[in-house]
Scaffold this active site. Sequence first.
Site, PDB file in Angstrom:
ATOM      1  N   GLY A 141      30.454  15.001  12.768  1.00  0.00           N
ATOM      2  CA  GLY A 141      29.158  15.139  13.455  1.00  0.00           C
ATOM      3  C   GLY A 141      27.954  14.949  12.556  1.00  0.00           C
ATOM      4  O   GLY A 141      26.830  15.207  12.954  1.00  0.00           O
ATOM      5  N   SER A 154      30.396   8.697  11.024  1.00  0.00           N
ATOM      6  CA  SER A 154      31.462   8.009  11.762  1.00  0.00           C
ATOM      7  C   SER A 154      32.845   8.580  11.545  1.00  0.00           C
ATOM      8  O   SER A 154      33.816   7.843  11.370  1.00  0.00           O
ATOM      9  CB  SER A 154      31.503   6.530  11.393  1.00  0.00           C
ATOM     10  OG  SER A 154      30.572   5.865  12.149  1.00  0.00           O
ATOM     11  N   ASP A 182      30.351   1.060  14.034  1.00  0.00           N
ATOM     12  CA  ASP A 182      31.067   2.049  13.237  1.00  0.00           C
ATOM     13  C   ASP A 182      32.492   1.598  12.919  1.00  0.00           C
ATOM     14  O   ASP A 182      32.885   1.544  11.754  1.00  0.00           O
ATOM     15  CB  ASP A 182      31.050   3.417  13.931  1.00  0.00           C
ATOM     16  CG  ASP A 182      29.622   3.872  14.236  1.00  0.00           C
ATOM     17  OD1 ASP A 182      28.676   3.292  13.658  1.00  0.00           O
ATOM     18  OD2 ASP A 182      29.460   4.786  15.045  1.00  0.00           O
TER      19      ASP A 182
HETATM   20  C1  GLA Z   1      25.931   5.501  16.817  1.00  0.00           C
HETATM   21  C2  GLA Z   1      26.862   4.515  17.511  1.00  0.00           C
HETATM   22  C3  GLA Z   1      26.693   3.114  16.923  1.00  0.00           C
HETATM   23  C4  GLA Z   1      25.236   2.699  16.890  1.00  0.00           C
HETATM   24  C5  GLA Z   1      24.394   3.796  16.259  1.00  0.00           C
HETATM   25  C6  GLA Z   1      22.928   3.487  16.315  1.00  0.00           C
HETATM   26  O1  GLA Z   1      26.317   5.680  15.493  1.00  0.00           O
HETATM   27  O2  GLA Z   1      28.194   4.916  17.362  1.00  0.00           O
HETATM   28  O3  GLA Z   1      27.468   2.193  17.651  1.00  0.00           O
HETATM   29  O4  GLA Z   1      24.782   2.374  18.175  1.00  0.00           O
HETATM   30  O5  GLA Z   1      24.602   5.047  16.883  1.00  0.00           O
HETATM   31  O6  GLA Z   1      22.635   2.405  15.503  1.00  0.00           O
END
Ligand code: GLA
Length: 414
Positions: free
Chosen positions: A145, A149, A195
Site C-alpha cells: 500500500g 506495486s 506496474d
Molecule cells: C496506479 C496504477 C497504475 C497507474 C498509476 C498512476 O499505480 O496501478 O496503472 O495508473 O496508478 O500513474
Amino acid sequence: VASQPVLVPGGSALPARDADRLRSTFLEQFPASGTGLDAIRVVRAPGRVNLIGEHTDYNQGLVLPVAIDLGIAIAMQPRPDRRVELLIASTGERTAVDLDAGMVHGEGGRPRWSDYLAGMAAALVDAGGEAHGFDGLLASDLPIGAGLSSSAALDVAFGWALAGGAPPLPDPMAVARAAQHAENDYVGVPCGLMDPFAVVFGVAGSAVLLDCRSLEHRPVSIPPGAALVIADSGIRRDLRTSRYGDRRAECGAAAAALGRLDPAVRSLRDATLDALDAARSALGETGYRRARHVVTENGRVLATVAAFEAGDVDAAGRLLLESHTSLRDDFEVSLPALDRLVDLAAGVPGVYGSRMTGGGFGGATISLVREDAVGPLTAELEARYRTPAGEPPVVRRVIPSGGAGIVAIGERLA
Ligand code: GLA
C-alpha cells in the site's frame, strides 16, 4: 490452518533477497518435499517506483517506471495436483488454495493472497498458458500500500511459481498483460499496465520507457551519480476505494468530448494543448484540467528521457517538480502530506526534483538526488515530516533493478 510465525518475527527477518536461506527454510517447513536445496526454485519479482508519467498509462500515454531492489521472493516446488500450499514468512500464515475454487475475497470485499493467486492462475489460462499447483514459502521486503506495486509484484511472482518456476508465457508482455487482467477482471482492481510492465521489464541501472499505446519500450539509463530516494507518507491508499476510478472516468469523458469535435482523438494521448483550449467549454473546467495534466505529463516523460540522455539531471529534476504541481493542481490526486514531503525535499541542496509517485491519495514520493545528498535528504525528512501515526517517515534509497526471474543458487542480490 494458521500456524505460529515460525520464522524470525518482524517481517523483514527472513530477507527476501537471501535466496539460499529461503531455500533451506523451505525445506524445513515443507519436509515432505524431501529433496535437496538445488531442487528448490526461488522466483523473485521486484516492486516498482514510477519516475514520471503518472495517470498516463490508462490514457494510452507514456510512462517511465523503475523496477527496484525491494520485492517478493517465493521459494517453491511444483506439486502434481491443483493445490497451492503457501507459507507467508512474515506472519507464519499458511494458506491452502485450490486453483479451481475461484475468488474468495475477505471482509469488505478485500482481496486476499489467495485471490491474487487464483486470479493470476485464471489469467494465465485465459492467455493460453498453464497454471500448476506448488508448495511455496513467500518472503517480501516490499511495503504493502505504499505505492510500490506490491500487488503487481505478487501477481508476477505467483505467475512464475504457477509455471513451475519458469517464465509463465513465452512473451513477457503477455505476462504483464495477464497480471493486469488478473487485477482488473478477477481481483477487481482497476489498475493500468504500467506496474506489471515495470515488474516484468525492469533493467538494472535504468528506468524503462513504455508507450502504452504501441507497447514499444526501451531502457533509459539513470545518469551516474544520480540516486533515487523514496519517502513513504505513511498514508495507505487502496485503488479500489480511492478516487482513482473517478479520474479514469473523467479522462474517458474528456477524450469522448474531444472525439466529438475531432474523430481522430480516440484517447487523451491524441490531444494537444491547442485542441484542449479550443474545446474548453465542451470539456468543462474540471475536464479541461484533467486533460491538461495528461497532455503535459506525456510531454514531460519525453523531456525527461531527453534530459537523461543529455546528462542534464537538473532538467530532469525540474520536470519531476512540474509533474508534482500538475498532479496536485490539475489532476488533484496529491495530499497535503505528499506536498509537504516534496516541499521539504526540494529545499535540500543536491535534490534535483521530487514528486508524488503512483496513483496518489497516499503512498510515497520519489526524489531524484545527487548521491551525496541521500543522507541529508533522509535526515531532513526524518526530522521534519511525521506520518499520521506521529512517526518519522520511512525514507530509502532504491536501486534500479532487473525484472522478475529466477534467483540461482549462490546468487547474491545487490
Ligand atoms: C496506479 C496504477 C497504475 C497507474 C498509476 C498512476 O499505480 O496501478 O496503472 O495508473 O496508478 O500513474
